[in-house]
Each structure stands twice: as C-alpha cells, then as structure tokens.
Design an enzyme around this catalytic site. Sequence first.
Site, PDB file in Angstrom:
ATOM      1  CB  CYS A   6      -1.975   1.078   5.966  1.00 52.46           C
ATOM      2  SG  CYS A   6      -1.266   0.585   4.376  1.00 52.46           S
ATOM      3  CB  CYS A  53      -0.903   0.020   1.228  1.00 54.40           C
ATOM      4  SG  CYS A  53      -2.078  -1.353   1.293  1.00 54.40           S
ATOM      5  CD  GLU A  79      -2.286   4.238   3.017  1.00 56.60           C
ATOM      6  OE1 GLU A  79      -3.487   4.520   3.114  1.00 56.60           O
ATOM      7  OE2 GLU A  79      -1.864   3.335   2.246  1.00 56.60           O
TER       8      GLU A  79
END
Length: 162
Positions: free
Chosen positions: A116, A74, A76
């Site tokens: 995340c 991801c 992040e």
Amino acid sequence: MAKKVNLNIEIIAYSNLEELSNEDQKLLSLAEKATFSSYAPYSNFNVGAALILENGEIISGNNQENAAYPSGMCAERTAMYFAGATYPNKTIKTIAIAARKGEENTFIPISPCGACRQAMLEYEAKQEKPIRVIMKGVNDIYELASVSDLLPFKFTQKDLFE
C-alpha cells in the site's frame, strides 16, 4: 569511510479526535465505519480507509480478502484505485486509516503495509502533490504530511527513467 545518516520524519500525534479539523474527523470516522463492512474472514483484521479529493469528494474502502491470499486487496488500495478509476484527474489530499480485530470496537494502531505504501507513493508522484496520511491508534492519532514519510527509500518512475 562509512558514515551514519539520520532520517527525520515529522509525525504529529494528537491525543484526541477534537484536536483534528472537522474534515479530518469526518475522514477518520468514515475510515472507522468502513472497517465494519470489510471482508476479512481469514485474518479477522478489519481495515478501513477514507480519502478526500481536491473537489471535496470522499471515498471509503476496506480490505477484501480471498481464499487465494494474494488475490485480496487492502483498504488503502481499494479506496485509491476507486478514486483513480472514477476521478482520474483529481488530486488526493488526505487518506485516513483505521483498523480493529474481529468483532471488537476498539481501534488499534495501524500503518499501511509495504504494498500500500508503494501504491500510495505512485499516486503521490503522479499528482506531484503530497498526500497527507492520518492513522488511528488506541490513544493517539498520527498525521504525516506525505506518503513519502512512510517510505523514505522510495522507488518511483523517476528511478526507471533516470
């Protein structure tokens, strides 16, 4: 006897970009820009993140997918892990997140996934200072004072050793 417990999380909702500080506007702009270089051929869901460190360094990241789905990353975590590897002793002040579908230029509301949230919480616990979170929506921009607000029943290293 069972009792009801209320969780209170303060979220600031901005109705336009101009309400944000110049630094936050820049972060959000970089998060949006990062969506255009994400690698998302499977989900067609482009996510970008930008964070600022205490020393003023800004790091961007985006989602990177893989045919073996769990092997992707991801936005992040891409940004945070790069920050942790490159600037291991620097505090992360703020992270901004934006997303859009496919080739569309309209940004959609997004909050970090569970993985995340947990990874971001680890950095917040490690640095012993909150990390502000800014999330781009269609009509509003949301700000939380801490990653902890995204994960009220958090699991940290303290849970392992206490």
